[in-house]
Motif scaffolding. Sequence first.
Motif, PDB file in Angstrom:
ATOM      1  N   LEU A 150       2.355   1.905  -3.378  1.00 36.40           N
ATOM      2  CA  LEU A 150       1.419   2.506  -4.326  1.00 36.40           C
ATOM      3  C   LEU A 150       1.113   3.954  -3.983  1.00 36.40           C
ATOM      4  CD1 LEU A 150      -0.800  -0.522  -4.981  1.00 36.40           C
ATOM      5  CD2 LEU A 150       0.099   1.011  -6.726  1.00 36.40           C
ATOM      6  N   LEU A 151       1.005   4.239  -2.694  1.00 35.77           N
ATOM      7  CA  LEU A 151       0.756   5.631  -2.311  1.00 35.77           C
ATOM      8  C   LEU A 151       1.934   6.509  -2.725  1.00 35.77           C
ATOM      9  CD1 LEU A 151      -1.018   5.232   1.148  1.00 35.77           C
ATOM     10  CD2 LEU A 151      -2.051   5.851  -1.038  1.00 35.77           C
ATOM     11  N   GLY A 152       3.130   5.960  -2.669  1.00 34.85           N
ATOM     12  CA  GLY A 152       4.312   6.686  -3.140  1.00 34.85           C
ATOM     13  C   GLY A 152       4.213   6.990  -4.635  1.00 34.85           C
ATOM     14  N   GLU A 153       3.753   6.013  -5.398  1.00 32.28           N
ATOM     15  CA  GLU A 153       3.566   6.223  -6.843  1.00 32.28           C
ATOM     16  C   GLU A 153       2.508   7.301  -7.081  1.00 32.28           C
ATOM     17  OE1 GLU A 153       5.352   4.653  -8.994  1.00 32.28           O
ATOM     18  OE2 GLU A 153       5.799   2.621  -8.314  1.00 32.28           O
ATOM     19  N   LEU A 154       1.425   7.209  -6.299  1.00 34.35           N
ATOM     20  CA  LEU A 154       0.359   8.211  -6.453  1.00 34.35           C
ATOM     21  C   LEU A 154       0.856   9.600  -6.078  1.00 34.35           C
ATOM     22  CD1 LEU A 154      -2.749   6.218  -5.198  1.00 34.35           C
ATOM     23  CD2 LEU A 154      -2.552   7.377  -7.400  1.00 34.35           C
ATOM     24  N   ASP A 155       1.665   9.670  -5.010  1.00 30.17           N
ATOM     25  CA  ASP A 155       2.246  10.959  -4.622  1.00 30.17           C
ATOM     26  C   ASP A 155       3.069  11.529  -5.756  1.00 30.17           C
ATOM     27  OD1 ASP A 155       1.215  11.106  -2.073  1.00 30.17           O
ATOM     28  OD2 ASP A 155       2.882  10.041  -1.166  1.00 30.17           O
ATOM     29  N   MET A 162       2.797  10.963  -8.902  1.00 30.55           N
ATOM     30  CA  MET A 162       1.925  11.398  -9.983  1.00 30.55           C
ATOM     31  C   MET A 162       1.251  12.716  -9.623  1.00 30.55           C
ATOM     32  SD  MET A 162      -0.618   9.016 -12.037  1.00 30.55           S
ATOM     33  CE  MET A 162      -1.655   8.742 -10.655  1.00 30.55           C
ATOM     34  N   ARG A 211       8.859  12.045   0.561  1.00 27.60           N
ATOM     35  CA  ARG A 211       7.672  11.252   0.855  1.00 27.60           C
ATOM     36  C   ARG A 211       7.403  10.272  -0.285  1.00 27.60           C
ATOM     37  NH1 ARG A 211       2.170  14.260   2.226  1.00 27.60           N
ATOM     38  NH2 ARG A 211       2.195  14.493  -0.021  1.00 27.60           N
ATOM     39  N   LYS A 225       0.832  -1.201   0.000  1.00 26.17           N
ATOM     40  CA  LYS A 225       0.000   0.000   0.000  1.00 26.17           C
ATOM     41  C   LYS A 225       0.873   1.260   0.000  1.00 26.17           C
ATOM     42  CE  LYS A 225      -4.000   2.028   2.244  1.00 26.17           C
ATOM     43  NZ  LYS A 225      -5.109   1.723   3.160  1.00 26.17           N
TER      44      LYS A 225
END
Lengths: 326, 326
Positions: free
Chosen positions: A148-153, A155, A170, A145
Motif C-alpha cells: 500500500l505504501l508503494g501505491e501511495l508513493d 500517487m 521505491r 503495508k
Amino acid sequence: MNDFWKEFPIIQQQLNETCELIKHQVKIRNKEIEAALIELTYSGGKLLRPAFFFLFAQIGDEQKQDHKQLIKIAASIEILHMATLIHDDIIDDSPLRRGAVTLQSRYGKDIAVYTGDLLFTEFFELLAETMNGSDFLHTNASAMKRLLLGELDQMHTRYKKDMTISDYLRSINGKTAELFSLSCLEGAHFGHACAEVQRLAKRIGRHIGIAFQVYDDILDYTADVKTLKKPVLEDLAQGVYTLPLIFAMQKAPERFAVYLEKGATITDVQAAETAKLVHELDGVNDAKTFAKRVTEKALDDIKKLPECLGKEQLTLLTEMLLQRSY
Amino acid sequence: MNDFWKEFPIIQQQLNETCELIKHQVKIRNKEIEAALIELTYSGGKLLRPAFFFLFAQIGDEQKQDHKQLIKIAASIEILHMATLIHDDIIDDSPLRRGAVTLQSRYGKDIAVYTGDLLFTEFFELLAETMNGSDFLHTNASAMKRLLLGELDQMHTRYKKDMTISDYLRSINGKTAELFSLSCLEGAHFGHACAEVQRLAKRIGRHIGIAFQVYDDILDYTADVKTLKKPVLEDLAQGVYTLPLIFAMQKAPERFAVYLEKGATITDVQAAETAKLVHELDGVNDAKTFAKRVTEKALDDIKKLPECLGKEQLTLLTEMLLQRSY
C-alpha cells in the motif's frame, strides 16, 4: 484459466484448484458482487503470483506438505492482489482490466470500494486459517503495508516533473515486487524448503517482480490496445511517469518540459509526441536493458537452487515471462 | 480527546494511551496522510468502542492483564472503525465527519481509498502482534467481514421503497453492532474475565451497538447541524431509509410513495416534508421506544455482571450514552 500454463500441467492443476477455492471464498449474499468477483478471478489474469508460489513449493519437501494449506495460501495471495487491483482501478478510473470492464466502471466506485475491502477480509480470513501462530502472519501484514505504501508513493509522485529512478524503484518495489517476493518466500517456506532456498526465494521474487513491472511499464509505450487489452499511454496521461520516460528525460529534460507541464491536461496528440520522444532518446531500450539485468540476477539465483522439476519450470517460466515479445 | 470521559478518569487515561499508540502506528512517509489520520484520531470521536473494551477489561482479572496488549487491542478496534469511516465517507460523499472536513473531500477519493486500506493493514499488524495463535484472530476476521457485509447490505437497500425492519436490522447488526460486540467480548476475554462474563459481554455489546445506531439514525430526524456536527436529513437524501422512516412508512405507505419515488432527486423541501410526516406518524417516537427496549436488554445483562467499579461505570456509560438529550 487461459492456456498460458499448458506447458506447466502440475501448476495448471494447482491454479485451477486455487481459482475454485477463491470462487468458494467469495460467496456472499450480494449476488451481483459475487458474480463480479468470480468474473475477475476467471478473466484471464495469469495468476502469476500463485504460480511462483507453487513452483517454489515444488522445490520443497513434498512429503511434509499440506496440500489444502498450500492452495489456501496461494488463494490468499491472489485475493490480496485482486483487492489492490480493484482499488487501483478506482484511483485510475480505468475502464478496462484484463480486457474486461472494471468493477468500478460497471458498478460504480461505491461497490468497488467495499468489494476491495471485502477481499481484504477474505485475505485475512485465509491467513487466520493457515498461519495462525506463525511469524508469517507478521510477514504478511508487513508485505500488505509495503504494498500500500508503494501505491501511495506512486500517487504522491504523479505528474512529478523531476521523477527520479529512485522514486520509481521505491514505488514498484512496494506495489509489485513485494507481493512477488512474498509469493516465492511463502512457497518455499510452506513447501518446507530449507532456509537457504527460502532466502533465495525472497530475493528471486523481488527481482522477478521488479523486472515484471518494468516490462509492464514498457508495454505502455510499445503495445497496441488489442494485444495489451488496455489503453496505451494511459500511465503517461495519468501522470504515472515510468522507467522509459525517466531514462529518456534524464538525457534531455528540456525537450520533455513542454509536455510534462501540461500535467493532466495533456492531449492524446501530445502524449503520442512524448512517447515518440521517449523512443527517439532510447528510453524504451534503456528500460529493456535494465529489466534484462534484473531478470539475469533472478536467473543467476535460480541456478543456485537444488536440481528438480520445480527449478527447471521456474527457469522456463521466468524466461517466458520476462523475455516475451520484446 | 474531548471531555466526554471526565467522569471516567481511568478510562480517559487508557483512551489517551490508545490515541498515542494510534498516532505512533500511523506514522508513514507520506506526511500529508499521516497528518490527516492523526487529525481524525483526535477530532472528537468519543472512542466508544475502545471505552467499552476497557470497561469489560476492568471486570476481568487485573493481575493477569498485559497492559500494553490491552492498549494495542483497543487501538486495533478504533483503527478498524476509522478505516470503515473513511471508506463510508467515500460512498456517502460526506463533506463533514466529526465536525471536520472528511478526508475524501479534502484530499480526494484516491487518497481516501488508500488511507482506509492502510488502516486495514495497521489493524491487521496489531492483531498479528497481540493475538497470533489465538482463536480471536478468526473472531476478528469474521467480525470484519460481517461489518463489511453490513455496509454492503446498506448500500444494496438504498432507495428501497419497501425497506423492512428486518432489512434495517440486518444492516446495522453488521455495520455497527458487530464491532461493539467484538469490543466488549475482547475486553472481557483479554481482561481475563470468566467465560460467563465473556458470553454476556458479547450480547451486551450487540445490544448497545443496535441501540446506539438507532439513536444515531434518529438524530438525522431531530438534531440540527450545529449539535450533530453533520448535515441533517442526509440519510434520507442518500436513500438510507432508517428506523423512524420505516416505522412511519408501515403505517401509511401511500403517503410516502410520492417522496420516495424521487429517489436521489429528492429536493431539500421534499426531504423536510418527508421528515415532518415521519414525526407526524410517530416514527421517531416508535424508534425511540425500540431503542429503549434494546438498551434495557443490555442493562439487564449488565446487572448480571459481578459487582465491581467496571460494572458501575458500564451502567453509567450505557445510560449516559443511550439516554442522552432525546
